[in-house]
Design a protein around this motif. Structure first.
Motif, PDB file in Angstrom:
ATOM      1  N   MET A 189      40.367 -23.536  42.300  1.00 27.43           N
ATOM      2  CA  MET A 189      40.959 -24.698  41.674  1.00 27.43           C
ATOM      3  C   MET A 189      39.843 -25.625  41.207  1.00 27.43           C
ATOM      4  O   MET A 189      38.797 -25.713  41.819  1.00 27.43           O
ATOM      5  N   ILE A 190      40.099 -26.327  40.146  1.00 28.79           N
ATOM      6  CA  ILE A 190      39.167 -27.323  39.616  1.00 28.79           C
ATOM      7  C   ILE A 190      39.801 -28.694  39.771  1.00 28.79           C
ATOM      8  O   ILE A 190      40.979 -28.887  39.455  1.00 28.79           O
ATOM      9  N   TYR A 191      39.034 -29.640  40.295  1.00 26.61           N
ATOM     10  CA  TYR A 191      39.507 -31.021  40.429  1.00 26.61           C
ATOM     11  C   TYR A 191      39.012 -31.832  39.243  1.00 26.61           C
ATOM     12  O   TYR A 191      37.830 -31.774  38.914  1.00 26.61           O
ATOM     13  N   LYS A 192      39.902 -32.596  38.649  1.00 23.68           N
ATOM     14  CA  LYS A 192      39.534 -33.531  37.595  1.00 23.68           C
ATOM     15  C   LYS A 192      39.966 -34.920  38.068  1.00 23.68           C
ATOM     16  O   LYS A 192      41.139 -35.270  38.017  1.00 23.68           O
ATOM     17  N   PHE A 193      38.995 -35.694  38.569  1.00 26.39           N
ATOM     18  CA  PHE A 193      39.260 -37.041  39.057  1.00 26.39           C
ATOM     19  C   PHE A 193      39.270 -37.985  37.863  1.00 26.39           C
ATOM     20  O   PHE A 193      38.346 -37.962  37.045  1.00 26.39           O
ATOM     21  N   LYS A 194      40.305 -38.828  37.786  1.00 31.05           N
ATOM     22  CA  LYS A 194      40.456 -39.735  36.650  1.00 31.05           C
ATOM     23  C   LYS A 194      40.706 -41.158  37.140  1.00 31.05           C
ATOM     24  O   LYS A 194      41.360 -41.369  38.153  1.00 31.05           O
ATOM     25  N   SER A 195      40.192 -42.116  36.377  1.00 32.43           N
ATOM     26  CA  SER A 195      40.429 -43.528  36.637  1.00 32.43           C
ATOM     27  C   SER A 195      40.265 -44.282  35.319  1.00 32.43           C
ATOM     28  O   SER A 195      39.459 -43.888  34.470  1.00 32.43           O
ATOM     29  N   LYS A 196      41.013 -45.352  35.189  1.00 26.66           N
ATOM     30  CA  LYS A 196      40.880 -46.185  33.990  1.00 26.66           C
ATOM     31  C   LYS A 196      39.543 -46.925  33.969  1.00 26.66           C
ATOM     32  O   LYS A 196      39.122 -47.415  32.933  1.00 26.66           O
ATOM     33  N   ALA A 197      38.871 -46.996  35.116  1.00 27.85           N
ATOM     34  CA  ALA A 197      37.631 -47.755  35.235  1.00 27.85           C
ATOM     35  C   ALA A 197      36.371 -46.932  34.946  1.00 27.85           C
ATOM     36  O   ALA A 197      35.284 -47.498  34.857  1.00 27.85           O
ATOM     37  N   ALA A 198      36.512 -45.609  34.814  1.00 32.64           N
ATOM     38  CA  ALA A 198      35.323 -44.767  34.634  1.00 32.64           C
ATOM     39  C   ALA A 198      35.702 -43.473  33.931  1.00 32.64           C
ATOM     40  O   ALA A 198      36.879 -43.141  33.829  1.00 32.64           O
ATOM     41  N   GLY A 199      34.690 -42.758  33.485  1.00 32.07           N
ATOM     42  CA  GLY A 199      34.915 -41.449  32.882  1.00 32.07           C
ATOM     43  C   GLY A 199      35.342 -40.443  33.939  1.00 32.07           C
ATOM     44  O   GLY A 199      35.193 -40.661  35.140  1.00 32.07           O
ATOM     45  N   ASP A 200      35.886 -39.328  33.506  1.00 33.83           N
ATOM     46  CA  ASP A 200      36.371 -38.294  34.414  1.00 33.83           C
ATOM     47  C   ASP A 200      35.221 -37.638  35.175  1.00 33.83           C
ATOM     48  O   ASP A 200      34.113 -37.516  34.665  1.00 33.83           O
ATOM     49  N   VAL A 201      35.533 -37.204  36.391  1.00 33.77           N
ATOM     50  CA  VAL A 201      34.592 -36.440  37.213  1.00 33.77           C
ATOM     51  C   VAL A 201      35.267 -35.109  37.518  1.00 33.77           C
ATOM     52  O   VAL A 201      36.391 -35.080  38.014  1.00 33.77           O
ATOM     53  N   ILE A 202      34.584 -34.022  37.220  1.00 37.16           N
ATOM     54  CA  ILE A 202      35.140 -32.685  37.448  1.00 37.16           C
ATOM     55  C   ILE A 202      34.332 -31.994  38.540  1.00 37.16           C
ATOM     56  O   ILE A 202      33.103 -32.011  38.513  1.00 37.16           O
ATOM     57  N   MET A 203      35.045 -31.403  39.499  1.00 38.82           N
ATOM     58  CA  MET A 203      34.409 -30.659  40.587  1.00 38.82           C
ATOM     59  C   MET A 203      35.102 -29.322  40.752  1.00 38.82           C
ATOM     60  O   MET A 203      36.318 -29.236  40.628  1.00 38.82           O
ATOM     61  N   MET A 204      34.330 -28.322  41.078  1.00 35.35           N
ATOM     62  CA  MET A 204      34.891 -27.018  41.407  1.00 35.35           C
ATOM     63  C   MET A 204      35.598 -27.112  42.758  1.00 35.35           C
ATOM     64  O   MET A 204      35.297 -27.997  43.566  1.00 35.35           O
ATOM     65  N   GLY A 205      36.503 -26.208  43.024  1.00 34.61           N
ATOM     66  CA  GLY A 205      37.346 -26.233  44.210  1.00 34.61           C
ATOM     67  C   GLY A 205      36.653 -26.460  45.533  1.00 34.61           C
ATOM     68  O   GLY A 205      36.979 -27.406  46.250  1.00 34.61           O
ATOM     69  N   PRO A 206      35.678 -25.606  45.918  1.00 37.94           N
ATOM     70  CA  PRO A 206      35.062 -25.787  47.240  1.00 37.94           C
ATOM     71  C   PRO A 206      34.377 -27.149  47.414  1.00 37.94           C
ATOM     72  O   PRO A 206      34.498 -27.779  48.459  1.00 37.94           O
ATOM     73  N   GLY A 207      33.676 -27.602  46.398  1.00 37.83           N
ATOM     74  CA  GLY A 207      33.024 -28.915  46.479  1.00 37.83           C
ATOM     75  C   GLY A 207      34.040 -30.037  46.546  1.00 37.83           C
ATOM     76  O   GLY A 207      33.889 -30.987  47.320  1.00 37.83           O
ATOM     77  N   GLY A 208      35.080 -29.945  45.731  1.00 39.55           N
ATOM     78  CA  GLY A 208      36.142 -30.946  45.759  1.00 39.55           C
ATOM     79  C   GLY A 208      36.865 -30.967  47.088  1.00 39.55           C
ATOM     80  O   GLY A 208      37.170 -32.036  47.638  1.00 39.55           O
ATOM     81  N   ASP A 209      37.143 -29.776  47.642  1.00 40.49           N
ATOM     82  CA  ASP A 209      37.792 -29.693  48.953  1.00 40.49           C
ATOM     83  C   ASP A 209      36.938 -30.376  50.022  1.00 40.49           C
ATOM     84  O   ASP A 209      37.440 -31.116  50.875  1.00 40.49           O
ATOM     85  N   ALA A 253      35.862 -52.000  41.930  1.00 32.79           N
ATOM     86  CA  ALA A 253      35.567 -53.290  41.291  1.00 32.79           C
ATOM     87  C   ALA A 253      36.655 -53.670  40.288  1.00 32.79           C
ATOM     88  O   ALA A 253      36.976 -54.854  40.130  1.00 32.79           O
ATOM     89  N   ALA A 254      37.235 -52.683  39.614  1.00 35.79           N
ATOM     90  CA  ALA A 254      38.283 -52.942  38.620  1.00 35.79           C
ATOM     91  C   ALA A 254      39.682 -52.898  39.233  1.00 35.79           C
ATOM     92  O   ALA A 254      40.669 -53.103  38.527  1.00 35.79           O
ATOM     93  N   ASP A 255      39.778 -52.633  40.536  1.00 32.39           N
ATOM     94  CA  ASP A 255      41.056 -52.534  41.255  1.00 32.39           C
ATOM     95  C   ASP A 255      41.961 -51.470  40.614  1.00 32.39           C
ATOM     96  O   ASP A 255      43.154 -51.682  40.419  1.00 32.39           O
ATOM     97  N   GLU A 256      41.363 -50.317  40.307  1.00 38.14           N
ATOM     98  CA  GLU A 256      42.090 -49.199  39.691  1.00 38.14           C
ATOM     99  C   GLU A 256      42.041 -47.992  40.632  1.00 38.14           C
ATOM    100  O   GLU A 256      41.010 -47.737  41.260  1.00 38.14           O
ATOM    101  N   PRO A 257      43.114 -47.244  40.753  1.00 36.15           N
ATOM    102  CA  PRO A 257      43.095 -46.043  41.595  1.00 36.15           C
ATOM    103  C   PRO A 257      42.356 -44.901  40.917  1.00 36.15           C
ATOM    104  O   PRO A 257      42.096 -44.915  39.718  1.00 36.15           O
ATOM    105  N   ILE A 258      42.032 -43.889  41.722  1.00 36.58           N
ATOM    106  CA  ILE A 258      41.495 -42.629  41.221  1.00 36.58           C
ATOM    107  C   ILE A 258      42.557 -41.578  41.520  1.00 36.58           C
ATOM    108  O   ILE A 258      43.065 -41.500  42.644  1.00 36.58           O
ATOM    109  N   VAL A 259      42.888 -40.790  40.536  1.00 36.12           N
ATOM    110  CA  VAL A 259      43.911 -39.762  40.699  1.00 36.12           C
ATOM    111  C   VAL A 259      43.355 -38.399  40.291  1.00 36.12           C
ATOM    112  O   VAL A 259      42.356 -38.330  39.564  1.00 36.12           O
ATOM    113  N   TRP A 260      43.994 -37.343  40.740  1.00 41.12           N
ATOM    114  CA  TRP A 260      43.681 -36.002  40.271  1.00 41.12           C
ATOM    115  C   TRP A 260      44.978 -35.194  40.231  1.00 41.12           C
ATOM    116  O   TRP A 260      45.898 -35.446  40.967  1.00 41.12           O
TER     117      TRP A 260
END
Length: 104
Positions: free
Chosen positions: A1-21, A95-102
Motif C-alpha cells: 500500500m502507498i500512503y498519500k498524506f494530505k493537508s491544506k497547510a502543506a504539499g502532499d507526502v507520499i510513503m511506501m507501505g512499510p515506512g508509512g506503517d 500552525a495552520a490548525d489543519e488536519p492531515i488525512v490519508w
C-alpha cells in the motif's frame, strides 16, 4: 500500500507501505487505508517521532562504533530520513490548525 498524506497547510507526502506503517505505529495511529491526524494530536505525534528517531540514531551509532566500520549501501533509509517530510508537514498543519488525512 502507498500512503498519500494530505493537508491544506502543506504539499502532499507520499510513503511506501512499510515506512508509512512504521511511522503511523510510532505516533499511535493504526496503519490502514484511511485516517486522520488532528491538529491537537500533532505535538504528541512529533515528540513520539523525535524520540523514536533519537533511539534509532543511538542504535546506529553504537553499531557503527562496535563494528568500527563506515555505514555501507545496505544500511537503507533511516527513520530520520523517512519521517522528516511528515514531521515538517505536521509543523505546518499544526500552525495552520489543519488536519492531515490519508486515503480520502
Amino acid at each position: 500500500m502507498i500512503y498519500k498524506f494530505k493537508s491544506k497547510a502543506a504539499g502532499d507526502v507520499i510513503m511506501m507501505g512499510p515506512g508509512g506503517d512504521q511511522v503511523l505505529g510510532i505516533i499511535g495511529k493504526a496503519p490502514g487505508p484511511k485516517g486522520i491526524i488532528e491538529p491537537a494530536q500533532m505535538p504528541a505525534a512529533m515528540k513520539a517521532l523525535e524520540a523514536a528517531i533519537a533511539a534509532e540514531d543511538a542504535v546506529r551509532k553504537d553499531a557503527t562504533e562496535e563494528d568500527d566500520a563506515k555505514p555501507g549501501k545496505g544500511d537503507g533509509i533511516s527513520l530520520r530520513q523517512r519521517a522528516w517530510p511528515l514531521v515538517e508537514m505536521m509543523k505546518r498543519a499544526h500552525a495552520a490548525d489543519e488536519p492531515i488525512v490519508w486515503g480520502v
